[in-house]
Write a protein that holds these residues in place. Sequence first.
Motif, PDB file in Angstrom:
ATOM      1  N   ALA A   1       0.824  -1.209   0.000  1.00  0.00           N
ATOM      2  CA  ALA A   1       0.000   0.000   0.000  1.00  0.00           C
ATOM      3  C   ALA A   1       0.861   1.263   0.000  1.00  0.00           C
ATOM      4  CB  ALA A   1      -0.928  -0.008   1.208  1.00  0.00           C
ATOM      5  N   ALA A   2       1.952   1.244   0.762  1.00  0.00           N
ATOM      6  CA  ALA A   2       2.839   2.415   0.801  1.00  0.00           C
ATOM      7  C   ALA A   2       3.445   2.674  -0.580  1.00  0.00           C
ATOM      8  CB  ALA A   2       3.940   2.196   1.841  1.00  0.00           C
ATOM      9  N   ALA A   3       3.892   1.616  -1.246  1.00  0.00           N
ATOM     10  CA  ALA A   3       4.468   1.775  -2.584  1.00  0.00           C
ATOM     11  C   ALA A   3       3.425   2.297  -3.564  1.00  0.00           C
ATOM     12  CB  ALA A   3       5.029   0.437  -3.066  1.00  0.00           C
ATOM     13  N   GLY A   4       2.213   1.758  -3.492  1.00  0.00           N
ATOM     14  CA  GLY A   4       1.151   2.211  -4.386  1.00  0.00           C
ATOM     15  C   GLY A   4       0.771   3.660  -4.138  1.00  0.00           C
ATOM     16  N   ALA A   5       0.681   4.059  -2.864  1.00  0.00           N
ATOM     17  CA  ALA A   5       0.307   5.436  -2.531  1.00  0.00           C
ATOM     18  C   ALA A   5       1.364   6.427  -3.022  1.00  0.00           C
ATOM     19  CB  ALA A   5       0.104   5.563  -1.022  1.00  0.00           C
ATOM     20  N   LEU A   6       2.639   6.100  -2.812  1.00  0.00           N
ATOM     21  CA  LEU A   6       3.712   6.992  -3.264  1.00  0.00           C
ATOM     22  C   LEU A   6       3.726   7.131  -4.784  1.00  0.00           C
ATOM     23  CD1 LEU A   6       6.618   5.876  -0.890  1.00  0.00           C
ATOM     24  CD2 LEU A   6       5.406   8.067  -0.865  1.00  0.00           C
ATOM     25  N   LEU A   7       3.527   6.026  -5.484  1.00  0.00           N
ATOM     26  CA  LEU A   7       3.533   6.089  -6.945  1.00  0.00           C
ATOM     27  C   LEU A   7       2.361   6.908  -7.460  1.00  0.00           C
ATOM     28  CD1 LEU A   7       4.667   5.271  -9.675  1.00  0.00           C
ATOM     29  CD2 LEU A   7       3.343   3.148  -9.519  1.00  0.00           C
ATOM     30  N   LEU A   8       1.181   6.693  -6.887  1.00  0.00           N
ATOM     31  CA  LEU A   8       0.020   7.458  -7.330  1.00  0.00           C
ATOM     32  C   LEU A   8       0.222   8.944  -7.066  1.00  0.00           C
ATOM     33  CD1 LEU A   8      -2.817   7.613  -8.456  1.00  0.00           C
ATOM     34  CD2 LEU A   8      -3.712   7.145  -6.161  1.00  0.00           C
ATOM     35  N   TYR A   9       0.762   9.283  -5.922  1.00  0.00           N
ATOM     36  CA  TYR A   9       1.004  10.692  -5.593  1.00  0.00           C
ATOM     37  C   TYR A   9       1.966  11.328  -6.605  1.00  0.00           C
ATOM     38  CZ  TYR A   9       1.625  14.832  -2.679  1.00  0.00           C
ATOM     39  OH  TYR A   9       1.637  16.113  -2.206  1.00  0.00           O
ATOM     40  N   ALA A  10       3.004  10.546  -6.978  1.00  0.00           N
ATOM     41  CA  ALA A  10       3.990  11.075  -7.914  1.00  0.00           C
ATOM     42  C   ALA A  10       3.410  11.213  -9.320  1.00  0.00           C
ATOM     43  CB  ALA A  10       5.208  10.161  -7.940  1.00  0.00           C
ATOM     44  N   LEU A  11       2.716  10.194  -9.814  1.00  0.00           N
ATOM     45  CA  LEU A  11       2.161  10.265 -11.159  1.00  0.00           C
ATOM     46  C   LEU A  11       1.076  11.327 -11.261  1.00  0.00           C
ATOM     47  CD1 LEU A  11       1.896   6.485 -12.156  1.00  0.00           C
ATOM     48  CD2 LEU A  11       3.536   8.175 -12.983  1.00  0.00           C
ATOM     49  N   ALA A  12       0.236  11.408 -10.255  1.00  0.00           N
ATOM     50  CA  ALA A  12      -0.824  12.416 -10.284  1.00  0.00           C
ATOM     51  C   ALA A  12      -0.236  13.818 -10.264  1.00  0.00           C
ATOM     52  CB  ALA A  12      -1.771  12.224  -9.099  1.00  0.00           C
TER      53      ALA A  12
END
Length: 543
Positions: free
Chosen positions: A140-151
Motif C-alpha cells: 500500500a505504501a508503494a502504491g500510494a507513493l507512486l500514485l502521488y507522484a504520477l498524479a
Amino acid sequence: MKDDEKDQRVRTPWPRIALGALSGALAGFAALAVADLLAGLARPQADPIVAVGGASIDVTPAAVKDWAVRRFGTDDKLVLQLGILAVLTALALASGALAVRSRRVSAVGILLLGGVGAAAAVGRPDSTGLTDALPSVGGAAAGALLLYALAGRLTTVARSSATTRPSTVTGAEAGPPPSLGWDRRGFVLGAVSAAAVSTAVGAVGRSLKSSRGRDAIASRDAIVLPAPGSPARSAVGRTGLRVRGISPFVTSNSSFYRVDTALVVPRVDTGDWRLRIHGKGVRRPARHSFDDLLARDLIERDITLTCVSNEVGGPYVGNARWIGVRLADLLAECGVEPPSRGGPADQLVSRSVDGMTIGTPVEDVMDGRDAMLALGMNGEPLPFAHGFPVRMVVPGLYGFVSACKWIKDIELTTFDSYDPYWVRRGWARRAPIRTGSRIDTPKPFARPASGTVMIAGVAWAQGRGIGRVEVRIDDDPWQEADLAAQDTRDTWRQWSLPWKATRGGHTLTVRSTDRTGAVQTAERTRTIPDGASGWHSVVVTVE
C-alpha cells in the motif's frame, strides 16, 4: 499556493481524468507487486489477496458458500480471487481519477486499503504475528507513493506567456492569458518506468513464493511408501463394470474432488511436520513426526469420500485407495477411551496447518471402522491439494466432520465445550453420510438413438454397503439393476441396466437400498446442515 488548491481552480478535462485512472491502475499494480515480493520473503499466506480472500470466506454465510461450491466447483477459489482483483482494480481506477484533483485523499485511501489487508492477514487463524501485515502495508505504501507522484505530473499548472504584460497593465493590454498544461514527458516516463519495475518486482515475488515450497516438494519426492501390514483385500468378482460413461471404481488423484477453504495450498516439509495429540482424557500426550508414522504398521483400504456440499447427483464423491496409520491405535496409546467405555471426551478436534478446525465424534473413530491418518493415496504420497503430508480419513462421515487435510494437531474435548469451524457456520455437529445414488450415463438432456441404451452409475452407503439399486423409466415400475461386486461396505458400488429405449422424451430415476434394508429416501433436502437427500433423475430424448 498548494497543488491541490490550484487543482480546485481549474476544471480538469476528461482526458486527464482518464490518465489519472491509468495512474491508479499502475499504482494498484505496483502495490500488488511489492506485496507479492514481501509475501515471498515472509510467507505466501500473508499475501493481501489471500488474506482478504480467506477473511471473506470466513464471513460468507453458509448458504452462499454452499452455492459457490455447487456453482463453480473446485474453481470457487479462483472466482473469489478474481472477484477481489476486480474490486481492487475498480477502486484503483477511481482513486487515480480522484487523484488528479486531490492527490493526498487518494493516497490515504490506498493506505487504508492496505490497512484492511494487514488486519485480515494478522487476524487469520494461521497468522504468525505482525510480520504477516508487512506485505499489505508495504504494498500500500508503494502504491500510494507512486500514485502521488504520477498524479503530480498531471496536476494543472500555469505557464507564463512571452507576451504577458505586467499586472499593472489593463486587461485590454495584458495579452493572452496564461496557458494551462501538464508534464507530459514526466508522466510518460514515470508510467512506463513504474510498469516495468512493478513487473520485475512481481516476477521476483512469485519466484520467491515458488521457492518456499521446494523443500516440501523435495521431501514428498523422497518418500517411498512401505508395503502395508494390512493391505486392502482383493475384491470378489468384478468391482468395475465396462460401461462407457460410468465413473471408474477408483477415482484418480487428478480427478478426485477438492472442497476446502485454502486459497493457497499448504506445502509442508515432512522434516518440519509434527502431530500433537492432547486434551481431555489423554493420559499420555504424544508428538509424532512423519517418519514416526511411516515406520508404524500401516493399513491400506479402499474408501469412498463424500462432501456434504454434494447435491443429489452431484460430483463431490470419489473412491480412492488410502494407506495410513489406524487412528484408534494412536489414541489408545495415549490412554484415550471412547465415551461408551467411560471416556470423558466425545469430540476429537483436528487442526490443520492453515487454521481449519474439524470436529469428529470420538466414538466413530474408535468403533472399529478403518479411520486413519492417511499418508498415501492411490499408491503415492498424498498430493499437496489432498492434504500432504498427513490427513484424516474416516469412513461413513461427511468430510466436514472427518477429513481434516494438512493435519497438525488433535485435541480431545467435548461437543458442549467447543464448536469447530463449520458448526459455527450453521452446519451439523454429527453428519453420517446419507445413502445416495447417481446416474452417470446417459447424461442429462442426452439424445441417444433408439434401441438398447445402457443406464449406469454408482451408489454409496458408506458404513452399510449397497444391497440393491433400482431404476424407473418415466412412471413405469421400478426395475432392479445389475450390480458390480461390492468391494467393502465403505466403497461405492457400480450398477447398470440395459434399457430398450423408445423414441421420445423420458425421465430416468434411480434409488438404492443399503444392506440394512433402508431404502434411499425420495424426500428432497438441501445440503445444509447435514447433507442432501432425494432421488437422482435425468431427462433424455431418444431419437
